[in-house]
Design a protein around this motif. Structure first.
Motif, short mmCIF file in Angstrom:
data_model
loop_
_atom_site.label_atom_id
_atom_site.label_comp_id
_atom_site.label_asym_id
_atom_site.label_seq_id
_atom_site.Cartn_x
_atom_site.Cartn_y
_atom_site.Cartn_z
N ASN A 65 0.99 -0.87 0.03
CA ASN A 65 0.30 0.25 0.30
C ASN A 65 0.93 0.75 -0.33
N SER A 66 2.04 1.13 0.41
CA SER A 66 3.22 1.91 -0.15
C SER A 66 2.73 3.72 -1.22
N ASP A 67 3.12 4.10 -0.55
CA ASP A 67 2.51 5.53 -2.09
C ASP A 67 3.60 6.39 -2.22
N THR A 68 5.27 5.65 -1.95
CA THR A 68 6.25 6.48 -1.58
C THR A 68 6.99 5.60 -2.45
N ARG A 69 8.26 6.80 -3.24
CA ARG A 69 9.46 5.05 -4.53
C ARG A 69 10.72 5.40 -3.53
N GLN A 70 11.03 4.07 -3.91
CA GLN A 70 12.67 4.07 -3.36
C GLN A 70 13.44 3.95 -3.89
N LEU A 71 14.50 4.45 -3.52
CA LEU A 71 15.76 5.45 -3.72
C LEU A 71 16.53 4.51 -4.82
N ALA A 72 16.24 3.60 -4.13
CA ALA A 72 17.63 2.30 -4.63
C ALA A 72 17.19 0.64 -4.42
N THR A 73 16.65 -0.16 -5.24
CA THR A 73 15.98 -1.37 -5.71
C THR A 73 16.93 -2.34 -5.00
#
Length: 435
Positions: A65-73
């Motif tokens: 349910n996250s609406d934020t982006r991950q800075l790194a994979t």
């Protein structure tokens, strides 16, 4: 039924109950007690805030349910580390919130016990890497089930769980290469859910991949209806046509020498008969599908009212409950030690608190006295002293000196005075950060 560790009173109620009990002793200032309660609550809140941040950090990479982006994979190993850390912290929170682990035997028993609502479910357990169920609050309830279209009523007594927390991890992509996942999930997904008022026999409905299956009684009802209806259609609508077809077939394969001719009227009657039979088959198939839809609606409605929270919302709720349980335990232990200036042993304190709840509020508890005393010791709100008691020599043989006068040791706990407790907690609070 075993006693529960959960204290079924709100934080505010426990403060009021303890304050009322302490106020009966004129030695203590009730305002000072309220101030100790306030700062104790703040200290525990800060400690659990740190745990909550750790849970959010470790859960973020696989939060659906996250609406934020991950800075790194993240790599597979890094994801596995996050998963392991989250599982460890989540179990810690559940334990602190006084949840008990549901055993695998209980889950398997749920698949065979009589369900409270008339649905049979099947679960593909091989879809999961990890399954953990926790429950809190166990009681016996009785419901009246209606049978034979309401003509007969049958009482059913069952075990009910007030709260059930579910932690499930699906297997990876390899497992689902040739197999469909339930809608809304991905391979390797983590499912976290919190439910209320769940009958033990219906635990299987909490699995995300549970599928509805007809009960034997439902198959009998539909099957009997189909056989009787089908026989009536065959006899009344297709009887004459089928006899004619059988005669024609026998002539074709050489079993009969009598030739058979079919005129237009007979062909029309045969076509109409097969049309009626086809519509009957479609009607019975629709009846089966509608019954299954009815069962699915019953399952959906049931879960709608039982579901309390999902995914990240679950551990936000549980951290709050764990914090309150820790506070209630610590405050109760401190309050009862205040009433006994001479001090109490751990066992005596445990017995007195449990007896107080039982006699005053008809509540059977398994109070976690060791956990409460550890918290109070860590915050220096109690002192303890070790007392040695000489043993009694029960051996009349003077040559046997070994173990004849064995001493016993007891540890007594004393609560520090309210004025000291306020200063101690204030000093603890002021030194949480030292910049």
């Amino acid at each position: 039924m075993t006693a529960e560790r959960f204290i079924p009173f709100t934080k505010q109620d426990v403060i009021a109950l303890c304050a009322e009990d302490v106020s009966k002793n004129t030695l203590y200032d009730i305002d000072a007690f309220s101030q100790v309660s306030q700062i104790l609550s703040s200290v525990l809140h800060f400690q659990y805030h740190d745990l909550l941040e750790n849970l959010k950090r470790s859960y973020a990479p696989f939060d659906p349910n996250s609406d934020t982006r991950q800075l790194a994979t993240l790599t597979e190993n890094e994801l596995a580390e996050h998963q392991a850390q989250f599982a460890k912290d989540f179990e810690k929170v559940l334990t602190a919130a006084n949840f008990e682990k549901i055993t695998e035997a209980d889950i398997q028993a749920a698949l065979t016990e009589e369900s409270l609502f008339k649905v049979r479910l099947e679960v593909a357990f091989d879809d999961f890497d990890e399954i953990v169920f926790y429950r809190r609050g166990e009681s016996q309830k009785t419901e009246i089930l209606q049978q034979f279209f309401g003509l007969k009523k049958k009482p059913l007594t069952f075990t009910n769980y007030d709260r059930v927390a579910v932690y499930i991890k699906f297997k990876g992509k390899e497992h689902f290469a040739n197999k469909a996942l339930p809608a809304g999930f991905e391979p390797g997904a983590t499912v976290i859910k919190l439910f209320q008022n769940v009958p033990k026999a219906d635990l299987e409905m909490l699995f995300p991949n549970s599928e509805i299956r007809m009960r034997p009684i439902d198959k009998v009802i539909i099957g009997a209806s189909a056989i009787v209806g089908g026989a009536v259609v065959l006899i009344t609508k297709l009887g004459a046509s089928l006899i004619l077809l059988a005669t024609l077939f026998a002539f074709w394969i050489g079993m009969s020498d009598e030739s058979v001719e079919m005129n237009q009227k007979q062909l029309i009657a045969l076509a109409l008969g097969f049309g009626v039979f086809g519509s009957f088959i479609f009607k019975e198939w629709s009846k089966f599908k509608n019954r299954k839809i009815k069962f699915m609606k019953a399952l959906t409605d049931n879960l709608y009212y039982k579901n309390l929270d999902n995914n990240a919302g679950v551990f936000h709720t549980l951290v709050n409950e764990a914090e309150e349980e820790d506070f209630k335990e610590a405050l109760l232990a401190y309050s009862f030690l205040l009433k006994h200036p001479e001090g109490l042993t751990e066992q005596a304190l445990d017995n007195e608190i449990e007896a107080w709840f039982d006699s005053q509020y008809q509540c059977t508890l398994d109070f976690e006295v060791d956990d409460a005393l550890q918290k109070l010791e860590a915050m220096k709100l109690v002192t303890k002293s070790s007392n040695t008691h000489p043993g009694t020599n029960l051996d009349t043989n003077p040559d046997n000196a070994l173990g004849t006068n064995m001493a016993t040791h007891t540890v007594t706990y004393n609560a520090v005075e309210l004025s000291v407790a306020k200063k101690t907690l204030d000093h603890y609070w002021d030194n949480i950060f030292q910049y």
